[in-house]
Scaffold this motif. Structure first.
Motif, short mmCIF file in Angstrom:
data_model
loop_
_atom_site.label_atom_id
_atom_site.label_comp_id
_atom_site.label_asym_id
_atom_site.label_seq_id
_atom_site.Cartn_x
_atom_site.Cartn_y
_atom_site.Cartn_z
N ASP A 152 1.03 30.95 -34.60
CA ASP A 152 1.85 30.79 -35.37
C ASP A 152 3.21 30.59 -34.12
O ASP A 152 3.22 30.78 -33.01
CB ASP A 152 2.65 31.92 -36.05
CG ASP A 152 1.61 32.18 -37.16
OD1 ASP A 152 0.48 31.52 -37.27
OD2 ASP A 152 1.97 33.23 -37.97
N SER A 169 7.27 28.04 -33.70
CA SER A 169 8.53 27.19 -34.35
C SER A 169 9.11 26.59 -33.14
O SER A 169 9.27 27.23 -31.91
CB SER A 169 9.39 28.03 -35.07
OG SER A 169 10.48 27.12 -35.47
N SER A 170 9.41 25.22 -33.20
CA SER A 170 10.10 24.32 -32.22
C SER A 170 9.32 24.71 -30.83
O SER A 170 10.02 25.07 -29.70
CB SER A 170 11.43 24.80 -32.10
OG SER A 170 12.02 24.30 -33.39
N SER A 173 6.10 21.14 -35.01
CA SER A 173 6.58 22.48 -35.15
C SER A 173 8.18 22.40 -34.93
O SER A 173 8.99 23.44 -35.05
CB SER A 173 6.04 23.13 -33.99
OG SER A 173 6.54 22.95 -32.68
N ARG A 174 8.68 21.08 -34.81
CA ARG A 174 10.08 20.99 -34.39
C ARG A 174 10.86 21.38 -35.68
O ARG A 174 10.89 20.58 -36.74
CB ARG A 174 10.37 19.52 -33.82
CG ARG A 174 9.90 19.23 -32.42
CD ARG A 174 10.27 17.80 -32.23
NE ARG A 174 11.71 17.11 -32.20
CZ ARG A 174 12.25 17.17 -31.22
NH1 ARG A 174 11.84 17.62 -30.04
NH2 ARG A 174 13.74 16.89 -31.23
N GLY A 175 11.86 22.45 -35.47
CA GLY A 175 12.81 22.56 -36.50
C GLY A 175 11.93 23.18 -37.84
O GLY A 175 12.56 23.44 -38.79
N THR A 176 10.72 23.76 -37.60
CA THR A 176 9.95 24.19 -38.68
C THR A 176 8.69 25.11 -37.81
O THR A 176 8.66 25.56 -36.84
CB THR A 176 9.36 23.32 -39.59
OG1 THR A 176 8.74 24.05 -40.58
CG2 THR A 176 8.33 22.25 -38.92
N TRP A 177 7.86 25.39 -38.70
CA TRP A 177 6.71 26.33 -38.35
C TRP A 177 5.33 25.55 -38.28
O TRP A 177 5.01 24.73 -38.99
CB TRP A 177 6.72 27.36 -38.99
CG TRP A 177 7.62 28.65 -38.68
CD1 TRP A 177 9.13 28.45 -39.27
CD2 TRP A 177 7.46 29.79 -37.86
NE1 TRP A 177 9.64 29.73 -38.56
CE2 TRP A 177 9.07 30.34 -37.72
CE3 TRP A 177 6.57 30.29 -37.03
CZ2 TRP A 177 9.09 31.39 -37.07
CZ3 TRP A 177 6.78 31.43 -36.26
CH2 TRP A 177 7.95 31.88 -36.42
#
Length: 316
Positions: free
Chosen positions: A141, A143-144, A240-244
């Motif tokens: 997992d 993010s960003s 993954s930019r700005g989210t997961w």
């Protein structure tokens, strides 16, 4: 190591593929469980069953290697874009925006098929096509993420089946693709852990795997996975930019060039018929394996009703 999901005698199981056999994992363990546990733990779990019983591959039906929470599909091969733009949207060349950043769409995780399953023609389609891809499975997992923070658990072959006539209509609305893409996606034959493919990595970080596709025994396309515009680590970083992104997410490379799909060849003036019931499409990715699907007749459904003219009332 190669992890597979399969059915035998009606029960779904996960296992480790060695040669022509599968070593079953405990009944409660899925391949997605292994991915979420991390590569080291998965390799340990796989090694623990190698001295146990073996099920012949010929005795099982291979399912998609895992049940991913999401499936994203990129368009990372410039040569593919050059050919497909002409046949799908009527344009020419590659738009400047393609070079600026990776582009992807979310496809249907409920429509995944196994490596040797039959594939029905989507309702209403007369221009059915294949797309030869490799998919990476996210291992952690995040993010960003920066590209060097990305963990890839492994790789599998992906065939993004495409109804080109439905796709053409959808793309003119500047939204989609939708029903042109979501009827079927083949994943398989198994999930090869990333460590097995490191020897194919070139100096720029790309995997130099040979990719081939044939229809009814005649080779249609051949390319190298290293012709992608971005390596998988950069694709996952962008996703993954700005989210997961989550462990188990599947991200397709997009279709390779040099005949990775029929639409590319149609766009270059090649007269090749679309897929029809009875056709057999076989794809092989070096270091991963081979998938082979037979096209069958799909459901016959009523035509879609056209929209009514827009109403003009503003109040009840």
């Amino acid at each position: 190591m190669r992890f597979a999901t399969y059915t035998v005698e009606g029960a779904a199981r996960a296992g480790v593929v060695v040669g022509d056999g599968i070593h079953p994992l405990p009944p409660e363990v899925t391949v997605l469980d292994l991915v979420r546990a991390g590569l080291s733990a998965a390799l340990e779990a796989g090694a623990a069953v190698l001295s146990g019983p073996v099920v012949p591959l010929e005795a099982v039906r291979l399912l998609p290697p895992l049940a991913p929470p999401t499936v994203r599909d990129f368009v990372a091969f410039e040569e593919h874009v050059e050919g497909v733009v002409a046949s799908v949207s009527g344009g020419s060349g590659v738009v400047p925006e393609w070079y600026e950043a990776p582009t992807f769409y979310f496809t249907n995780p409920y429509a995944l098929l196994g490596a040797f399953d039959d594939v029905p023609v989507p309702p209403g389609s007369r221009l059915f096509d294949f797309e030869l891809e490799v998919a990476a499975v996210v291992g952690r997992d995040g993010s960003s993420l920066a590209p060097d923070e990305v963990e890839i658990f492994g790789y599998t072959v992906l065939n993004d089946w495409s109804a080109r006539d439905l796709q053409r209509r959808e793309m003119k609305v500047n939204l989609g693709p939708a029903k042109g893409k979501d009827s079927a996606t083949t994943l398989g034959p198994w999930l090869v852990t990333a460590d097995e493919l490191e020897s194919y990595r070139d100096s720029e970080g790309f995997l130099e795997l040979d990719l081939r596709v044939s229809v009814n025994g005649t080779e249609i396309g051949q390319d190298l996975l290293s012709n992608m515009g971005w390596p998988f680590e950069e694709l996952i970083s962008y996703a993954s930019r700005g989210t997961w992104v989550r462990a188990g997410d599947v991200l397709g490379s997009g279709t390779c060039g040099n005949g990775g799909c029929l639409a590319e060849l149609w766009g270059r003036g090649r007269e090749i018929p679309p897929l029809a019931p009875g056709d057999v499409v076989e794809m092989t990715a070096e270091g991963i394996g081979t998938i082979r699907n037979t096209i069958i007749t799909g459901a016959e459904l009523p035509p879609v009703r056209a929209a009514r003219p827009r109403p003009r009332k503003r109040t009840r």
